[in-house]
Scaffold this motif. Structure first.
Motif, short mmCIF file in Angstrom:
data_model
loop_
_atom_site.label_atom_id
_atom_site.label_comp_id
_atom_site.label_asym_id
_atom_site.label_seq_id
_atom_site.Cartn_x
_atom_site.Cartn_y
_atom_site.Cartn_z
N SER A 1 0.83 -1.21 0.00
CA SER A 1 0.00 0.00 0.00
C SER A 1 0.86 1.25 0.00
O SER A 1 0.54 2.23 -0.69
CB SER A 1 -0.92 0.02 1.22
OG SER A 1 -1.83 -1.02 1.17
N THR B 1 0.73 3.92 -2.99
CA THR B 1 0.37 5.31 -2.71
C THR B 1 1.48 6.26 -3.13
O THR B 1 1.23 7.32 -3.69
CB THR B 1 0.07 5.48 -1.21
OG1 THR B 1 -0.93 4.55 -0.83
CG2 THR B 1 -0.40 6.88 -0.90
N LEU C 1 -2.54 7.67 3.88
CA LEU C 1 -3.38 6.72 3.14
C LEU C 1 -3.05 5.27 3.48
O LEU C 1 -3.94 4.43 3.51
CB LEU C 1 -3.26 6.96 1.64
CG LEU C 1 -4.00 8.18 1.11
CD1 LEU C 1 -3.80 8.33 -0.38
CD2 LEU C 1 -5.48 8.10 1.43
N THR C 2 -1.79 4.99 3.73
CA THR C 2 -1.42 3.62 4.13
C THR C 2 -2.05 3.28 5.48
O THR C 2 -2.60 2.18 5.65
CB THR C 2 0.10 3.45 4.17
OG1 THR C 2 0.64 3.76 2.88
CG2 THR C 2 0.49 2.05 4.57
N ALA D 1 -5.89 2.95 4.93
CA ALA D 1 -6.23 1.70 4.23
C ALA D 1 -6.06 0.50 5.14
O ALA D 1 -6.86 -0.43 5.12
CB ALA D 1 -5.37 1.55 2.98
N THR D 2 -5.02 0.51 5.95
CA THR D 2 -4.79 -0.60 6.89
C THR D 2 -5.91 -0.67 7.91
O THR D 2 -6.42 -1.75 8.21
CB THR D 2 -3.43 -0.44 7.59
OG1 THR D 2 -2.40 -0.37 6.59
CG2 THR D 2 -3.15 -1.60 8.52
N ILE E 1 -8.98 0.51 7.59
CA ILE E 1 -10.25 0.17 6.96
C ILE E 1 -10.31 -1.30 6.55
O ILE E 1 -11.25 -2.02 6.89
CB ILE E 1 -10.51 1.08 5.74
CG1 ILE E 1 -10.78 2.51 6.19
CG2 ILE E 1 -11.68 0.55 4.89
CD1 ILE E 1 -10.78 3.52 5.08
N PHE E 2 -9.30 -1.74 5.79
CA PHE E 2 -9.39 -3.07 5.19
C PHE E 2 -8.94 -4.20 6.11
O PHE E 2 -9.58 -5.25 6.16
CB PHE E 2 -8.61 -3.11 3.88
CG PHE E 2 -9.21 -2.25 2.82
CD1 PHE E 2 -10.40 -2.61 2.22
CD2 PHE E 2 -8.60 -1.08 2.43
CE1 PHE E 2 -10.98 -1.83 1.24
CE2 PHE E 2 -9.17 -0.28 1.45
CZ PHE E 2 -10.37 -0.64 0.86
#
Length: 153
Positions: A102, A106, A128-129, A132-133, A135-136
Protein backbone atom coordinates in the motif's frame (compact mmCIF):
# COMPACT_ATOMS: atom_id res chain seq x y z
CA UNK A 1 -30.74 25.16 -32.51
CA UNK A 2 -27.80 22.94 -33.35
CA UNK A 3 -27.54 19.51 -31.78
CA UNK A 4 -24.10 18.47 -30.74
CA UNK A 5 -23.11 14.89 -30.21
CA UNK A 6 -20.48 13.95 -27.69
CA UNK A 7 -18.51 10.95 -28.93
CA UNK A 8 -16.72 10.44 -25.56
CA UNK A 9 -20.09 10.28 -23.74
CA UNK A 10 -21.54 7.86 -26.28
CA UNK A 11 -18.47 5.60 -26.08
CA UNK A 12 -18.26 5.68 -22.29
CA UNK A 13 -21.99 5.03 -21.95
CA UNK A 14 -21.73 2.16 -24.43
CA UNK A 15 -18.92 0.60 -22.41
CA UNK A 16 -21.05 0.88 -19.24
CA UNK A 17 -23.98 -0.77 -21.03
CA UNK A 18 -21.74 -3.63 -22.22
CA UNK A 19 -20.19 -4.23 -18.80
CA UNK A 20 -23.57 -4.00 -17.05
CA UNK A 21 -25.10 -6.35 -19.61
CA UNK A 22 -22.26 -8.83 -19.09
CA UNK A 23 -22.92 -8.82 -15.34
CA UNK A 24 -26.65 -9.33 -15.92
CA UNK A 25 -26.03 -12.25 -18.28
CA UNK A 26 -23.44 -13.76 -15.92
CA UNK A 27 -25.77 -13.49 -12.94
CA UNK A 28 -28.50 -15.44 -14.71
CA UNK A 29 -26.37 -18.57 -14.37
CA UNK A 30 -26.75 -18.36 -10.59
CA UNK A 31 -29.78 -18.70 -8.35
CA UNK A 32 -31.51 -15.32 -7.87
CA UNK A 33 -33.58 -16.21 -4.82
CA UNK A 34 -36.36 -14.01 -3.43
CA UNK A 35 -36.22 -10.39 -2.27
CA UNK A 36 -36.05 -11.55 1.35
CA UNK A 37 -33.57 -14.39 0.73
CA UNK A 38 -31.38 -13.25 -2.11
CA UNK A 39 -29.28 -15.83 -3.88
CA UNK A 40 -25.74 -15.41 -5.24
CA UNK A 41 -27.00 -14.03 -8.55
CA UNK A 42 -29.16 -11.23 -7.13
CA UNK A 43 -26.45 -8.70 -6.33
CA UNK A 44 -24.60 -8.95 -9.67
CA UNK A 45 -27.96 -8.74 -11.44
CA UNK A 46 -28.91 -5.54 -9.61
CA UNK A 47 -25.51 -3.90 -10.01
CA UNK A 48 -25.34 -4.87 -13.69
CA UNK A 49 -28.82 -3.54 -14.37
CA UNK A 50 -28.08 -0.25 -12.61
CA UNK A 51 -24.81 0.12 -14.51
CA UNK A 52 -26.53 -0.62 -17.83
CA UNK A 53 -29.30 1.92 -17.13
CA UNK A 54 -26.77 4.60 -16.15
CA UNK A 55 -24.76 3.81 -19.28
CA UNK A 56 -27.87 4.15 -21.40
CA UNK A 57 -28.60 7.53 -19.80
CA UNK A 58 -25.04 8.66 -20.64
CA UNK A 59 -25.47 7.51 -24.25
CA UNK A 60 -28.74 9.44 -24.57
CA UNK A 61 -27.18 12.53 -23.01
CA UNK A 62 -24.25 12.27 -25.41
CA UNK A 63 -26.58 12.02 -28.40
CA UNK A 64 -29.04 14.72 -27.36
CA UNK A 65 -27.16 17.33 -25.35
CA UNK A 66 -23.52 16.61 -25.96
CA UNK A 67 -20.76 19.11 -25.40
CA UNK A 68 -17.85 19.94 -27.59
CA UNK A 69 -14.82 19.06 -25.51
CA UNK A 70 -11.31 19.92 -26.51
CA UNK A 71 -8.77 17.53 -25.16
CA UNK A 72 -5.40 18.76 -24.01
CA UNK A 73 -2.19 16.80 -24.03
CA UNK A 74 -2.30 13.32 -22.52
CA UNK A 75 -0.61 13.23 -19.09
CA UNK A 76 1.60 10.24 -19.91
CA UNK A 77 3.51 10.41 -16.64
CA UNK A 78 0.31 10.01 -14.64
CA UNK A 79 -1.03 7.27 -16.91
CA UNK A 80 2.18 5.24 -16.66
CA UNK A 81 2.71 5.70 -12.91
CA UNK A 82 -0.88 4.92 -11.94
CA UNK A 83 -0.92 1.83 -14.17
CA UNK A 84 2.38 0.66 -12.68
CA UNK A 85 1.08 1.31 -9.15
CA UNK A 86 -2.03 -0.83 -9.68
CA UNK A 87 0.00 -3.64 -11.29
CA UNK A 88 2.60 -3.45 -8.51
CA UNK A 89 -0.03 -3.77 -5.80
CA UNK A 90 -1.67 -6.72 -7.50
CA UNK A 91 1.59 -8.63 -7.92
CA UNK A 92 3.30 -7.68 -4.64
CA UNK A 93 0.63 -7.58 -1.95
CA UNK A 94 0.98 -11.27 -1.03
CA UNK A 95 4.76 -11.23 -1.04
CA UNK A 96 5.42 -7.87 0.63
CA UNK A 97 2.30 -7.66 2.76
CA UNK A 98 -0.44 -5.05 2.88
CA UNK A 99 1.45 -2.21 4.54
CA UNK A 100 4.52 -2.08 2.24
CA UNK A 101 2.48 -2.75 -0.91
CA UNK A 102 0.00 0.00 0.00
CA UNK A 103 2.81 2.41 0.82
CA UNK A 104 4.60 1.88 -2.51
CA UNK A 105 1.32 2.05 -4.42
CA UNK A 106 0.37 5.31 -2.71
CA UNK A 107 3.86 6.70 -3.28
CA UNK A 108 3.71 5.93 -7.00
CA UNK A 109 0.25 7.42 -7.46
CA UNK A 110 1.19 10.54 -5.51
CA UNK A 111 4.23 11.04 -7.71
CA UNK A 112 1.94 10.96 -10.77
CA UNK A 113 1.05 14.59 -10.14
CA UNK A 114 3.11 17.19 -11.95
CA UNK A 115 3.59 19.54 -8.99
CA UNK A 116 4.26 17.53 -5.86
CA UNK A 117 6.41 18.39 -2.89
CA UNK A 118 8.45 15.72 -1.09
CA UNK A 119 6.80 16.49 2.27
CA UNK A 120 3.36 16.16 0.69
CA UNK A 121 4.30 12.81 -0.86
CA UNK A 122 5.48 11.46 2.49
CA UNK A 123 2.42 12.76 4.37
CA UNK A 124 -0.04 11.37 1.83
CA UNK A 125 1.76 8.01 1.73
CA UNK A 126 1.75 7.62 5.51
CA UNK A 127 -1.84 8.85 5.89
CA UNK A 128 -3.38 6.72 3.14
CA UNK A 129 -1.42 3.62 4.13
CA UNK A 130 -2.59 3.96 7.73
CA UNK A 131 -6.18 4.65 6.66
CA UNK A 132 -6.23 1.70 4.23
CA UNK A 133 -4.79 -0.60 6.89
CA UNK A 134 -7.38 0.50 9.43
CA UNK A 135 -10.25 0.17 6.96
CA UNK A 136 -9.39 -3.07 5.19
CA UNK A 137 -7.32 -5.10 7.64
CA UNK A 138 -8.70 -3.92 10.98
CA UNK A 139 -12.24 -2.79 10.13
CA UNK A 140 -13.23 -5.23 7.40
CA UNK A 141 -10.92 -7.95 8.75
CA UNK A 142 -9.50 -8.97 5.39
CA UNK A 143 -7.10 -11.84 5.74
CA UNK A 144 -4.10 -10.10 4.24
CA UNK A 145 -0.84 -10.22 6.20
CA UNK A 146 0.46 -6.82 7.23
CA UNK A 147 4.05 -7.84 6.44
CA UNK A 148 4.82 -10.51 3.87
CA UNK A 149 7.25 -13.38 3.54
CA UNK A 150 9.50 -11.46 1.11
CA UNK A 151 10.51 -9.23 4.04
CA UNK A 152 11.26 -12.15 6.35
CA UNK A 153 8.41 -11.47 8.79
Amino acid sequence: MERRRSLPDVLAGGIFVLIGGAFVVGSLGHRLGTPLRMGPGAFPLLVGAILAVLGLAIVVKGLVAGEVISFGPVPWRAVVLITLAVLFFGFAVRGLGFVPASAVTTLLTTLAGSRVRPLTVVAVTIGLTAAATLIFVVGLQLRIPLWGPWLGF
